[in-house]
Design a protein around this motif. Structure first.
Motif, PDB file in Angstrom:
ATOM      1  N   GLU A   1       0.829  -1.202   0.000  1.00  0.00           N
ATOM      2  CA  GLU A   1       0.000   0.000   0.000  1.00  0.00           C
ATOM      3  C   GLU A   1       0.865   1.254   0.000  1.00  0.00           C
ATOM      4  OE1 GLU A   1      -3.656   2.100   2.517  1.00  0.00           O
ATOM      5  OE2 GLU A   1      -2.989   0.074   3.016  1.00  0.00           O
ATOM      6  N   SER A   2       1.941   1.241   0.776  1.00  0.00           N
ATOM      7  CA  SER A   2       2.831   2.404   0.804  1.00  0.00           C
ATOM      8  C   SER A   2       3.477   2.624  -0.554  1.00  0.00           C
ATOM      9  CB  SER A   2       3.907   2.212   1.877  1.00  0.00           C
ATOM     10  OG  SER A   2       3.337   2.147   3.162  1.00  0.00           O
ATOM     11  N   ARG A   3       3.891   1.545  -1.199  1.00  0.00           N
ATOM     12  CA  ARG A   3       4.493   1.679  -2.535  1.00  0.00           C
ATOM     13  C   ARG A   3       3.482   2.243  -3.527  1.00  0.00           C
ATOM     14  NH1 ARG A   3       6.789  -3.315  -0.938  1.00  0.00           N
ATOM     15  NH2 ARG A   3       5.232  -4.507  -2.106  1.00  0.00           N
ATOM     16  N   HIS A   4       2.238   1.791  -3.414  1.00  0.00           N
ATOM     17  CA  HIS A   4       1.202   2.289  -4.313  1.00  0.00           C
ATOM     18  C   HIS A   4       0.983   3.789  -4.112  1.00  0.00           C
ATOM     19  CE1 HIS A   4      -2.511   2.468  -6.629  1.00  0.00           C
ATOM     20  NE2 HIS A   4      -3.085   3.056  -5.591  1.00  0.00           N
ATOM     21  N   ARG A   5       0.928   4.238  -2.862  1.00  0.00           N
ATOM     22  CA  ARG A   5       0.712   5.659  -2.593  1.00  0.00           C
ATOM     23  C   ARG A   5       1.886   6.499  -3.093  1.00  0.00           C
ATOM     24  NH1 ARG A   5      -3.540   7.017   0.700  1.00  0.00           N
ATOM     25  NH2 ARG A   5      -4.512   5.338   1.913  1.00  0.00           N
ATOM     26  N   ALA A   6       3.115   5.998  -2.875  1.00  0.00           N
ATOM     27  CA  ALA A   6       4.286   6.740  -3.323  1.00  0.00           C
ATOM     28  C   ALA A   6       4.320   6.835  -4.841  1.00  0.00           C
ATOM     29  CB  ALA A   6       5.557   6.069  -2.806  1.00  0.00           C
ATOM     30  N   GLU A   7       4.002   5.738  -5.512  1.00  0.00           N
ATOM     31  CA  GLU A   7       3.988   5.755  -6.969  1.00  0.00           C
ATOM     32  C   GLU A   7       2.924   6.721  -7.494  1.00  0.00           C
ATOM     33  OE1 GLU A   7       3.352   2.756 -10.818  1.00  0.00           O
ATOM     34  OE2 GLU A   7       3.339   1.964  -8.777  1.00  0.00           O
ATOM     35  N   ALA A   8       1.740   6.689  -6.894  1.00  0.00           N
ATOM     36  CA  ALA A   8       0.667   7.583  -7.341  1.00  0.00           C
ATOM     37  C   ALA A   8       1.065   9.047  -7.164  1.00  0.00           C
ATOM     38  CB  ALA A   8      -0.614   7.281  -6.569  1.00  0.00           C
ATOM     39  N   ALA A   9       1.718   9.362  -6.040  1.00  0.00           N
ATOM     40  CA  ALA A   9       2.138  10.743  -5.803  1.00  0.00           C
ATOM     41  C   ALA A   9       3.212  11.174  -6.800  1.00  0.00           C
ATOM     42  CB  ALA A   9       2.655  10.887  -4.372  1.00  0.00           C
ATOM     43  N   ALA A  10       4.178  10.290  -7.035  1.00  0.00           N
ATOM     44  CA  ALA A  10       5.232  10.612  -7.998  1.00  0.00           C
ATOM     45  C   ALA A  10       4.649  10.834  -9.391  1.00  0.00           C
ATOM     46  CB  ALA A  10       6.264   9.489  -8.024  1.00  0.00           C
ATOM     47  N   ARG A  11       3.719   9.969  -9.770  1.00  0.00           N
ATOM     48  CA  ARG A  11       3.111  10.094 -11.092  1.00  0.00           C
ATOM     49  C   ARG A  11       2.291  11.387 -11.200  1.00  0.00           C
ATOM     50  NH1 ARG A  11       3.269   6.463 -14.623  1.00  0.00           N
ATOM     51  NH2 ARG A  11       3.678   4.820 -13.078  1.00  0.00           N
ATOM     52  N   ALA A  12       1.617  11.748 -10.102  1.00  0.00           N
ATOM     53  CA  ALA A  12       0.819  12.974 -10.118  1.00  0.00           C
ATOM     54  C   ALA A  12       1.700  14.194 -10.349  1.00  0.00           C
ATOM     55  CB  ALA A  12       0.051  13.112  -8.802  1.00  0.00           C
ATOM     56  N   VAL A  13       2.870  14.235  -9.704  1.00  0.00           N
ATOM     57  CA  VAL A  13       3.780  15.367  -9.884  1.00  0.00           C
ATOM     58  C   VAL A  13       4.342  15.387 -11.303  1.00  0.00           C
ATOM     59  CG1 VAL A  13       6.011  16.328  -9.162  1.00  0.00           C
ATOM     60  CG2 VAL A  13       4.365  15.566  -7.440  1.00  0.00           C
ATOM     61  N   ILE A  14       4.767  14.231 -11.780  1.00  0.00           N
ATOM     62  CA  ILE A  14       5.343  14.160 -13.130  1.00  0.00           C
ATOM     63  C   ILE A  14       4.305  14.546 -14.179  1.00  0.00           C
ATOM     64  CG2 ILE A  14       6.164  12.500 -14.853  1.00  0.00           C
ATOM     65  CD1 ILE A  14       7.785  11.192 -12.580  1.00  0.00           C
ATOM     66  N   ASP A  15       3.078  14.041 -14.021  1.00  0.00           N
ATOM     67  CA  ASP A  15       2.018  14.391 -14.980  1.00  0.00           C
ATOM     68  C   ASP A  15       1.641  15.863 -14.893  1.00  0.00           C
ATOM     69  OD1 ASP A  15       2.017  11.773 -15.788  1.00  0.00           O
ATOM     70  OD2 ASP A  15       0.178  11.210 -14.718  1.00  0.00           O
ATOM     71  N   HIS A  16       1.605  16.394 -13.675  1.00  0.00           N
ATOM     72  CA  HIS A  16       1.208  17.797 -13.487  1.00  0.00           C
ATOM     73  C   HIS A  16       2.136  18.740 -14.245  1.00  0.00           C
ATOM     74  CE1 HIS A  16      -0.513  21.242 -11.302  1.00  0.00           C
ATOM     75  NE2 HIS A  16       0.725  21.685 -11.193  1.00  0.00           N
ATOM     76  N   PHE A  17       3.434  18.432 -14.222  1.00  0.00           N
ATOM     77  CA  PHE A  17       4.406  19.313 -14.877  1.00  0.00           C
ATOM     78  C   PHE A  17       4.786  18.828 -16.278  1.00  0.00           C
ATOM     79  CE2 PHE A  17       5.151  20.319 -10.370  1.00  0.00           C
ATOM     80  CZ  PHE A  17       5.046  21.699 -10.421  1.00  0.00           C
ATOM     81  N   GLY A  18       4.232  17.698 -16.694  1.00  0.00           N
ATOM     82  CA  GLY A  18       4.562  17.184 -18.019  1.00  0.00           C
ATOM     83  C   GLY A  18       6.020  16.810 -18.160  1.00  0.00           C
ATOM     84  N   LEU A  19       6.615  16.225 -17.105  1.00  0.00           N
ATOM     85  CA  LEU A  19       8.031  15.876 -17.122  1.00  0.00           C
ATOM     86  C   LEU A  19       8.263  14.644 -17.986  1.00  0.00           C
ATOM     87  CD1 LEU A  19       8.753  16.383 -13.317  1.00  0.00           C
ATOM     88  CD2 LEU A  19       9.151  18.000 -15.174  1.00  0.00           C
ATOM     89  N   ALA A  20       9.406  14.619 -18.651  1.00  0.00           N
ATOM     90  CA  ALA A  20       9.700  13.515 -19.562  1.00  0.00           C
ATOM     91  C   ALA A  20      10.283  12.310 -18.836  1.00  0.00           C
ATOM     92  CB  ALA A  20      10.674  13.985 -20.646  1.00  0.00           C
ATOM     93  N   GLY A  21      10.949  12.533 -17.725  1.00  0.00           N
ATOM     94  CA  GLY A  21      11.622  11.436 -17.028  1.00  0.00           C
ATOM     95  C   GLY A  21      10.750  10.750 -16.000  1.00  0.00           C
ATOM     96  N   GLY A  22      11.384   9.909 -15.223  1.00  0.00           N
ATOM     97  CA  GLY A  22      10.702   9.203 -14.142  1.00  0.00           C
ATOM     98  C   GLY A  22      11.478   9.366 -12.856  1.00  0.00           C
TER      99      GLY A  22
END
Length: 503
Positions: A232-253
């Protein structure tokens, strides 16, 4: 090494060399930093070998050994690169070698070379563990950051001449950018207004804690990966990271590592802290300057209580002002944060350092975890609105008892306010849903000497306000948990927010 890398993240080529070399580490370090390596001796003493050291050195238990702790650093006064601990049986040393060894600030490799001692290194173990406060201070890193270590013997004439352990941070000689975020847990003392009659709901009261704490690392990567923690913690961390990357349209991971985690569904705010810490680590990695409020909005946290966001931002004792309520407003129904996506975090209306002289005891029974997600929604629907008279009393208690006691550092009146808040408002419903032992714990702790005790959020963690070092309350807590198990730990408040370190 691969098993360790799975926990701490991959090693750079030079880190692998440091961990696996059978040659002089001092020489390798000097090549890497392009300057001489200095030695600072922290401790040197002759001690009797204990059973473990005697077995490693193949000597008798109780034989005299030279115990030495040194820093290997850049130059004579440069930053420490490696912390080295050695044990040397004195009876196996020639007098001139023993003389040099007992002198401070000479690298062991240099001593062996000067005296033309033919030797080989035999690696015994390679490992990793979190830095304690001492080693964190030595290396200028955060407590809990992973350290890499190896233990080896120097063999001379088929007998162990020395046993050496070398330790260095996982960020030293790394080959990629990384950001490490240390985020605090929090106590949620209660919600102020779940009546909503004057057009506002929620309003939280909280205390930021020094531990347990969450340590999250992010490294530049092509995709998003998360290791460490539970699913569950990994899922939350991944979702948060993806939200930030998508919000700014970042190319990397980002490669995210959960070095330490907060207990899940224990009433300590783990969900918010994981989301904010992972989001902040990724944002910092890509040079994005985001406030805690911005992060909460992007990651979907703080829709009911703003305490977790404020704890991440500034720490201390916090009260938030809730949300506008009614048709066409921020919230139109009573619901928890997990069902309040899109609602911005509540504004902080009061923040004050929590008194350092107040002790806090955390008691977390091994009972079913506190309510979350759908179960929380059901509870809010069934128990709200709470009577206006109780909301009015909560406001009175907080404004005229709890806050003055906090500022005047009056532990008696602060504890009295905590006790009364357990009996009124939404908190009494949260308490009523707990295991029998959890319901009884506050009374048991107060009878044992606590000034006040209560349930944090939906539990099952119970906190007590105590005199620092009062072992009697802790003993009573352990006795109460004897039949079901659990943890008891004295902690302190944390009057600062998350700590961010760039490597």
């Amino acid at each position: 090494m691969k098993e360790i890398e799975a926990k701490t993240g991959y090693f750079s080529p030079f880190q692998k060399v440091l961990l696996g070399t059978d040659g002089s580490v001092t020489h390798l370090l000097s090549l890497a930093v392009e300057r001489d390596i200095g030695v600072v001796t922290r401790l040197q003493e002759v001690v009797a070998a204990d059973r473990r050291i005697a077995a490693i050195l193949k000597i008798r238990e109780g034989d005299p050994v030279n115990h030495r702790i040194v820093d290997l650093g850049e130059g004579e006064d440069g930053r420490p690169l490696i912390y080295a601990i050695s044990y040397t049986p004195l009876e196996r040393l020639a007098p001139e070698i023993a003389s040099d060894l007992m002198k401070a600030d000479i690298p062991i490799g240099r001593i062996l070379k000067q005296h033309r001692v033919e030797s080989r290194r035999e690696i015994l173990s390679i490992g990793s563990y979190p830095a304690d406060d001492h080693l964190a201070s030595v290396f200028g890193i955060l407590p809990g950051e992973p350290l890499l270590s190896r233990m080896y013997r120097i063999i001379h004439k088929d007998a162990p001449l020395m046993a050496i352990t070398e330790i260095f941070p996982s960020g030293t000689f790394a080959d990629t950018r990384r950001v490490i975020v240390d985020a605090p847990a929090r106590l949620h003392l209660g919600l102020i207004d779940l009546h909503g009659g004057i057009g506002r709901v929620d309003g939280g009261i909280g205390i930021t804690l020094d531990r347990p704490h969450l340590l999250v690392e992010a490294r530049v990567a092509g995709t998003i990966t998360v290791t460490g923690g539970d699913e569950e913690s990994r899922h939350r961390a991944e979702a948060a990271a993806r939200a930030v990357i998508d919000h700014f349209g970042l190319a990397g991971g980002a490669g995210i590592i959960l070095h330490s985690d907060l207990p899940r569904h224990a009433g300590l705010g783990s969900g918010t802290q994981i989301a904010l810490a992972a989001g902040r680590a990724v944002a910092e990695l890509y040079g994005m300057d985001l406030s805690a409020l911005d992060l909460a909005g992007i990651t979907g946290r703080g829709g009911t209580s703003g305490i977790g966001t404020a704890a991440f931002d500034s720490g201390g004792f916090i009260i938030d002002g809730g949300h506008r309520f009614g048709e066409g407003e921020e919230k139109t129904s009573f619901r928890p944060s997990s069902a309040s996506r899109g609602v911005k975090p509540a504004p902080v209306i009061f923040r004050h350092p929590f008194p350092e002289k107040f002790g806090i005891l955390l008691v977390t029974p091994d009972t079913p975890p506190g309510a979350s997600d759908e179960r929380e929604v059901d509870i809010f629907s069934a128990c709200c609105p709470v009577p206006l008279s109780e909301v009015q009393e909560i406001c009175h208690r907080v404004m005229m008892q709890m806050l003055p006691a906090l500022i005047e550092e009056d532990i008696h009146r602060f504890g009295a306010a905590v006790n009364r808040l357990q009996e009124i408002g939404f908190k009494r419903h949260e308490v009523a849903l707990q295991h029998e032992v959890v319901r009884q714990l506050p009374g048991i702790l107060c009878e044992a000497g606590a000034y006040g005790a209560g349930l944090s959020s939906f539990g099952p963690t119970v906190y007590a306000i105590i005199e620092k070092g009062d072992t009697g309350v802790a003993d009573a807590a352990r006795q109460a948990l004897a039949g079901i198990g659990g943890t008891v730990e004295e902690v302190a408040a944390r009057n600062t927010g998350a700590i961010i370190r760039k490597v």
